[in-house]
Design an enzyme around this catalytic site. Structure first.
Site, PDB file in Angstrom:
ATOM      1  N   HIS A   1       0.853  -1.200   0.000  1.00  0.00           N
ATOM      2  CA  HIS A   1       0.000   0.000   0.000  1.00  0.00           C
ATOM      3  C   HIS A   1       0.885   1.245   0.000  1.00  0.00           C
ATOM      4  O   HIS A   1       1.940   1.259   0.636  1.00  0.00           O
ATOM      5  CB  HIS A   1      -0.913  -0.007   1.226  1.00  0.00           C
ATOM      6  CG  HIS A   1      -1.971   1.054   1.127  1.00  0.00           C
ATOM      7  ND1 HIS A   1      -1.714   2.372   1.407  1.00  0.00           N
ATOM      8  CD2 HIS A   1      -3.280   1.000   0.756  1.00  0.00           C
ATOM      9  CE1 HIS A   1      -2.812   3.081   1.211  1.00  0.00           C
ATOM     10  NE2 HIS A   1      -3.778   2.268   0.809  1.00  0.00           N
TER      11      HIS A   1
ATOM     12  N   GLU B   1      -3.809   1.455  -7.407  1.00  0.00           N
ATOM     13  CA  GLU B   1      -4.235   2.597  -6.599  1.00  0.00           C
ATOM     14  C   GLU B   1      -3.334   3.803  -6.889  1.00  0.00           C
ATOM     15  O   GLU B   1      -2.246   3.912  -6.305  1.00  0.00           O
ATOM     16  CB  GLU B   1      -4.122   2.268  -5.111  1.00  0.00           C
ATOM     17  CG  GLU B   1      -5.044   1.167  -4.658  1.00  0.00           C
ATOM     18  CD  GLU B   1      -5.408   1.318  -3.184  1.00  0.00           C
ATOM     19  OE1 GLU B   1      -6.597   1.325  -2.882  1.00  0.00           O
ATOM     20  OE2 GLU B   1      -4.495   1.440  -2.345  1.00  0.00           O
TER      21      GLU B   1
END
Ligand code: PGA
Length: 246
Positions: free
Chosen positions: A95, A164
Site C-alpha cells: 500500500h 491505486e
C-alpha cells in the site's frame, strides 16, 4: 467474480464488528451476484473478527505485515506467520502508505514470498504518484513495480493486484474511465506476460464511493475495488455493491 475489499486503515475497535455483521447479512441475502467481500481491519481486531466471521460471507485480511516470516526481535512488528495464526486469509502488501514509510521492492518481495508460502493470499498494491502522472511515466512506474516484486515462481491464483494511483487515495479524485481502462489493460497484459497468460484479478482503488461506482462499473475489465474511507460505513459499502449491480 468481482472483489469488494474494505481497507479500514487505522480505524476500528471491537464494537466495529457491527459494520461487518451488517455487510454479512446483506451478502447472505444477495445470492444473485457473484462477488467476494474481504475486510482488512487493524491487526488488533483480526483474531476476534476472523473467529466471529469464520463461516460467514466476509473474509478477513491484514493491511500489512513485516518482512520476516515468523518471529524476530523487531519491536512493534507483526509477521505473516502471526497473521496466519490469527485466522486471516488475505494480506495487503505494498500500500502506498507503507511504501511512503519505507517499504521498497526488496522488502515487498520478501513479504509476498512469506505470505504466499504460508498460503495467505496477497492483495498487491501498485500506483503512480502525482508527479509521475504529470510526467506521463505511469506505465513505466507500474511496469517496474510489477516486475521488481512479482516473481514468476509466485502462484498467480493467490495474488490480487490493486491499482491505486497515489494521487487518488483519500482525495476524492478518480481517474477518467478512458485512462483507467488503458491502465488496467496495461497491467493485465504485463501480468499475462509474466504468468504465461494466467492473469490475477486487477482491482481499482482510490476514493471509490457509492456515487462514482456508477461510472466505474462501466469498465468491465476491472475485477473489483479496494475501498478505504467509504468502507468504514456499512451503508456506504453496501451501497457501492448495490449500485455496482444495479
Ligand atoms: P480511499 O483509500 O478509498 O479512502 O481513497 C483507498 C486505499 O487506501 O486503499
Amino acid at each position: 467474480m468481482k472483489f469488494f475489499i474494505g481497507n479500514w486503515k487505522m480505524f476500528g475497535i471491537l464494537s466495529s464488528k457491527k459494520i461487518i455483521e451488517k455487510i454479512n447479512k446483506f451478502k447472505t441475502k444477495d445470492r444473485s451476484n457473484n462477488y467476494k467481500i474481504i475486510i482488512t481491519p487493524p491487526y488488533t481486531l483480526i483474531e476476534s473478527f476472523a473467529k466471529k466471521f469464520k463461516n460467514s460471507n466476509v473474509a478477513i485480511g491484514a493491511q500489512n505485515c513485516f518482512f520476516k516470516e515468523k518471529f524476530s526481535s523487531n519491536t512493534g512488528a507483526i509477521s505473516p506467520f502471526m497473521i496466519k495464526k490469527s485466522g486471516a486469509s488475505y494480506v495487503i502488501v505494498g500500500h502506498s502508505d507503507n511504501r511512503a514509510e519505507g517499504d521498497n521492492d526488496e522488502k515487498l518481495k520478501l513479504k509476498l514470498n512469506f505470505c504466499l508460502k504460508l498460503n495467505l493470499r496477497v492483495i498487491f498494491c501498485i500506483g503512480e504518484n502525482k508527479k509521475e502522472k504529470q510526467k506521463k511515466i505511469t506505465f513505466k512506474v507500474l511496469g517496474k513495480q510489477l516486475r521488481n516484486v512479482l516473481s514468476k515462481k509466485f502462484d498467480p491464483n493467490k495474488i490480487i493486484v490493486a491499482y491505486e494511483p497515489v494521487w487518488s487515495i483519500g482525495t476524492g479524485l478518480v481517474p477518467k474511465n478512458k485512462d483507467l481502462s488503458k491502465t488496467i489493460n496495461f497491467i493485465k497484459s504485463s501480468l499475462r506476460k509474466l504468468y504465461n497468460y494466467k492473469c490475477p484479478p486487477v482491482l481499482y482503488g482510490g476514493s471509490v464511493d457509492e456515487k462514482n461506482i456508477n461510472q466505474l462499473k462501466n469498465l468491465k475489465e476491472i475485477d473489483g475495488f479496494l475501498i478505504g474511507g467509504a468502507s468504514k460505513s456499512s451503508k456506504k459499502f453496501i451501497d457501492i455493491i448495490k449500485n455496482y449491480y444495479r
